[in-house]
Scaffold this motif. Sequence first.
Motif, PDB file in Angstrom:
ATOM      1  N   PHE A 339     -50.852 -23.977  42.509  1.00 29.93           N
ATOM      2  CA  PHE A 339     -49.967 -25.381  42.717  1.00 29.93           C
ATOM      3  C   PHE A 339     -49.481 -24.780  41.006  1.00 29.93           C
ATOM      4  N   LEU A 340     -48.128 -25.353  41.025  1.00 28.72           N
ATOM      5  CA  LEU A 340     -47.569 -25.544  39.604  1.00 28.72           C
ATOM      6  C   LEU A 340     -48.196 -26.825  39.156  1.00 28.72           C
ATOM      7  N   ILE A 341     -48.239 -27.082  38.130  1.00 29.67           N
ATOM      8  CA  ILE A 341     -47.985 -28.159  37.985  1.00 29.67           C
ATOM      9  C   ILE A 341     -46.923 -28.960  36.821  1.00 29.67           C
ATOM     10  N   LEU A 342     -46.216 -29.865  37.170  1.00 21.68           N
ATOM     11  CA  LEU A 342     -44.976 -30.737  36.292  1.00 21.68           C
ATOM     12  C   LEU A 342     -45.602 -31.851  35.403  1.00 21.68           C
ATOM     13  N   ASP A 343     -44.877 -31.434  34.156  1.00 17.66           N
ATOM     14  CA  ASP A 343     -45.084 -32.887  33.211  1.00 17.66           C
ATOM     15  C   ASP A 343     -44.873 -33.985  33.883  1.00 17.66           C
ATOM     16  N   LYS A 344     -43.855 -34.557  34.492  1.00 10.72           N
ATOM     17  CA  LYS A 344     -43.787 -35.805  35.722  1.00 10.72           C
ATOM     18  C   LYS A 344     -43.409 -35.389  36.757  1.00 10.72           C
ATOM     19  N   PRO A 345     -43.001 -36.324  37.452  1.00 11.64           N
ATOM     20  CA  PRO A 345     -43.052 -36.232  39.323  1.00 11.64           C
ATOM     21  C   PRO A 345     -41.505 -35.602  39.426  1.00 11.64           C
ATOM     22  N   LYS A 346     -41.729 -34.725  40.940  1.00  8.68           N
ATOM     23  CA  LYS A 346     -40.002 -34.220  41.121  1.00  8.68           C
ATOM     24  C   LYS A 346     -39.436 -35.492  41.606  1.00  8.68           C
ATOM     25  N   LEU A 347     -38.199 -34.957  40.722  1.00  6.48           N
ATOM     26  CA  LEU A 347     -36.886 -35.613  41.418  1.00  6.48           C
ATOM     27  C   LEU A 347     -37.116 -35.601  43.262  1.00  6.48           C
ATOM     28  N   ALA A 348     -36.181 -36.904  43.601  1.00  2.83           N
ATOM     29  CA  ALA A 348     -35.989 -36.815  45.121  1.00  2.83           C
ATOM     30  C   ALA A 348     -34.458 -36.010  45.013  1.00  2.83           C
ATOM     31  N   SER A 349     -33.605 -36.573  44.229  1.00  2.00           N
ATOM     32  CA  SER A 349     -32.334 -36.535  44.550  1.00  2.00           C
ATOM     33  C   SER A 349     -31.831 -36.035  42.799  1.00  2.00           C
ATOM     34  N   ALA A 350     -30.033 -35.304  42.859  1.00  5.60           N
ATOM     35  CA  ALA A 350     -29.569 -34.959  41.689  1.00  5.60           C
ATOM     36  C   ALA A 350     -29.231 -35.974  41.335  1.00  5.60           C
ATOM     37  N   ASP A 351     -28.674 -37.561  41.413  1.00  2.00           N
ATOM     38  CA  ASP A 351     -28.569 -38.552  41.032  1.00  2.00           C
ATOM     39  C   ASP A 351     -28.831 -39.145  39.859  1.00  2.00           C
ATOM     40  N   ASN A 352     -27.857 -38.976  38.515  1.00  2.00           N
ATOM     41  CA  ASN A 352     -28.346 -39.182  37.156  1.00  2.00           C
ATOM     42  C   ASN A 352     -29.167 -38.384  36.009  1.00  2.00           C
ATOM     43  N   LEU A 353     -29.212 -36.610  36.994  1.00  2.00           N
ATOM     44  CA  LEU A 353     -30.311 -35.885  36.716  1.00  2.00           C
ATOM     45  C   LEU A 353     -29.971 -35.707  34.989  1.00  2.00           C
ATOM     46  N   SER A 354     -30.901 -35.334  34.804  1.00  2.00           N
ATOM     47  CA  SER A 354     -30.573 -35.285  32.346  1.00  2.00           C
ATOM     48  C   SER A 354     -32.135 -34.287  32.253  1.00  2.00           C
ATOM     49  N   ASP A 356     -33.514 -35.146  30.575  1.00  2.00           N
ATOM     50  CA  ASP A 356     -34.930 -36.500  30.177  1.00  2.00           C
ATOM     51  C   ASP A 356     -35.973 -36.631  31.376  1.00  2.00           C
ATOM     52  N   ASN A 357     -35.489 -35.985  32.963  1.00  2.00           N
ATOM     53  CA  ASN A 357     -36.047 -36.267  34.565  1.00  2.00           C
ATOM     54  C   ASN A 357     -36.381 -35.758  35.012  1.00  2.00           C
ATOM     55  N   ILE A 358     -35.794 -34.312  33.758  1.00  2.00           N
ATOM     56  CA  ILE A 358     -35.821 -33.439  35.154  1.00  2.00           C
ATOM     57  C   ILE A 358     -36.861 -33.241  34.487  1.00  2.00           C
ATOM     58  N   PRO A 359     -38.594 -32.783  35.570  1.00  2.00           N
ATOM     59  CA  PRO A 359     -39.621 -31.925  35.230  1.00  2.00           C
ATOM     60  C   PRO A 359     -39.706 -30.559  35.336  1.00  2.00           C
ATOM     61  N   PHE A 360     -40.666 -30.675  34.174  1.00  2.00           N
ATOM     62  CA  PHE A 360     -40.565 -28.871  33.948  1.00  2.00           C
ATOM     63  C   PHE A 360     -42.425 -28.456  34.493  1.00  2.00           C
ATOM     64  N   SER A 361     -42.755 -27.409  34.780  1.00  2.00           N
ATOM     65  CA  SER A 361     -43.551 -26.973  35.185  1.00  2.00           C
ATOM     66  C   SER A 361     -44.378 -26.368  33.640  1.00  2.00           C
ATOM     67  N   LEU A 362     -45.644 -26.979  33.187  1.00  2.00           N
ATOM     68  CA  LEU A 362     -46.873 -26.749  32.569  1.00  2.00           C
ATOM     69  C   LEU A 362     -47.654 -25.790  32.395  1.00  2.00           C
ATOM     70  N   GLY A 363     -47.794 -25.209  34.086  1.00  2.00           N
ATOM     71  CA  GLY A 363     -49.246 -24.074  34.011  1.00  2.00           C
ATOM     72  C   GLY A 363     -48.990 -23.871  35.339  1.00  2.00           C
ATOM     73  N   GLU A 364     -49.827 -22.771  36.085  1.00  2.00           N
ATOM     74  CA  GLU A 364     -50.890 -22.951  37.341  1.00  2.00           C
ATOM     75  C   GLU A 364     -51.945 -23.914  37.549  1.00  2.00           C
ATOM     76  N   VAL A 365     -52.022 -24.163  38.218  1.00  2.00           N
ATOM     77  CA  VAL A 365     -53.473 -24.332  38.765  1.00  2.00           C
ATOM     78  C   VAL A 365     -53.987 -23.859  40.351  1.00  2.00           C
ATOM     79  N   LEU A 366     -55.116 -23.286  40.114  1.00  2.00           N
ATOM     80  CA  LEU A 366     -56.066 -22.536  41.058  1.00  2.00           C
ATOM     81  C   LEU A 366     -56.860 -23.654  41.591  1.00  2.00           C
TER      82      LEU A 366
END
Length: 692
Positions: A339-354, A356-366
Amino acid sequence: MSIDIYQQCPCHEEKKIKFCCGKAVIEDLNDALAKHHSGQSQAALEQLERAMDTMGPKDCLTTFKTFVQISTQDVDGAEATNEAFLKRCPDHPTGLQHRALIEIMRGEVDQATLTLQDAMDAITGTELPVSLARAFESLGMALVAKQNILAARAHLSFALFLKEEDPRLTQLLHELFNPSGAVMFLKANHQLEPPVEGSEWEKSFTNVHRAVGRGQFRRALGMLLQLNEQYPNQPQITQGIAVVTSMFAPLSAQIAAWRNVASMETTKPKDAIEFHGLAEAIAAMSGSEGYVPVNRSSWEVENFEAISEACISSDSMIPMNPGPDHDPFDEGPAPRAGFLILDKPKLASADNLSLDNIPFSLGEVLLYGKQTDRSTRVEMVCVENARFNEAIGQLKKITGISTDPTTVAFDKVNQGSDAITWNWNLPDDTSREQHKELLGEMKKVALGRWLDLKHEFIDGKSIREVAGDASLEPWVQAKLLHLQQTANGEAFTPEAIDELRTELGIPKLELLAPSEDEFLTPMQICRIDAEKLSDDQLLGYFQIATMTQNFTGLKQLTPELLKREHIEGARRDICHVNMARFSESHEEALDHFAKSRAEAAKLGAPLGILLVAEFEYRLRNGLEDKLDSLLQTIESRHMNEQGVEQELARLFQSLGIHPGALPSSDGEPVEAAATESEPGGSETSSGLWIPD
């Protein structure tokens, strides 16, 4: 094949066979040579051993035996034979050359470099044995593997000099001088300057040139160091030390030598930037400066199924697709899941995208199942940067693991590349406009991180902290150029770098207008004033920029070359392809592609490579209406033309697609293979947008 008695004796003792030790055993040498060349190397060795039993350990028999043993990868046997020979003849150049080859086979490349120099210094005559080409070529290839590119070039160039002609070696050298994707600093061919006529050190400097011409790089460096003590602060001598050091010395010595030249008061500002940039490029290859660990954090767990379910159901985990098919640590079976581990939950839609709310990957989990000698376990791989502890905490939160991991560094990454690289997860409905706006914002964030990195060369300070120091300005300018070159091609444009200079309070770099007797390096060509060049200069620099894949330089040179219609020898068809790549609109680009075909027709030049360039442009920019017919034309009429098949394969490989998977009629750009990585943004120089 038989041995000519008037050719050099296999012992290489500066004598012909007729007048050397080979005369009495010419038949044995002929038989052994024929057997070795026909693939019967063991029979050749037996032939040589019988001759040695009868005639004694003649030098020619012993050295040829070592040669055959090296050719058959019998390292221990070759070493035993050769060391016995060197015990009798300690300074024999052939024995020393063979010792160097054996050291290369054992992976002792640094020692082999010095041993080969011992061999060169041991040659007393004027004639250089052609057999040395093998040692120089082998060492050159070993240096390539160690990322010692400048020394590799020097050794391979000398091998080619000895051979006089070798198409394969010529092609290899071309690739080493023009490595795809490398910064322009590494594509310069810095050579010894001619001696200053009438100077007190003119004769001594001429001897340095002679030593280099004979492959005696270490001897030449010793002579230069002596000259530097006698005549300090002479630019030709100091630069000569850096040039010759780079021919054979370790990377750390090369870095120090080029920084020394860059720091001299007599070095011109544009050259100081060049030499600092070369030192930084070498440092990046060496991995000795500016690197951060890539960590492997491990937990042995008992509730494996629960942890696996938690990862699958979490909105902050993205399953790898495809999953891992082998163990990246080469310790056993492949992980059950990744898995790729994100710093916050993935977004369902691009409404109000910024940002601040985009999830970024922190690393890989095996996730690893139970093995014979190991418990079930969880592994996380991530860079040890400012977010490392956050990544550990996020994994604990998702999985419910309460213990601390065992963490070890198993790799490293350049801190500059890490600062300007980000992995984000954008919603599927992210529009091109949103992506472009977010990309611009993220580049500013990444540049800010880059400016705050600490650097060993400036005593652990950041570029932001030393920007006002005039003595460090050439180094800062070199770092900015290095950033522009390494940040995914054109991801950080010259205009963006100029904005950074303004922010730092340092001047923008002026365009360069070289005189007729001045020569610019590939990096300096990036800021050439094309309008002020003579016709010969313009054509010459255009050819260099094309050969070195210098797109920034070509952007300056191509429009001017097209203006000067009277210049003969200019490939105007290629010029128009370049202009298409630099165009700001599809209409303008397609017009240039049409002009390129017309110019090729006038010249009677092949069309295939031009059509591939147009196909790539259309494919990357979603202009799908003619893709099928264009590809059919290329495949049916032009695949036998030089470079066409290779370029087409490169294109499909770079996009991660198959030729049949072309875009549908919806007009959307073709997507590359799924990726999360944005090194300075994932736009290519052709303008490809890759939605995540």
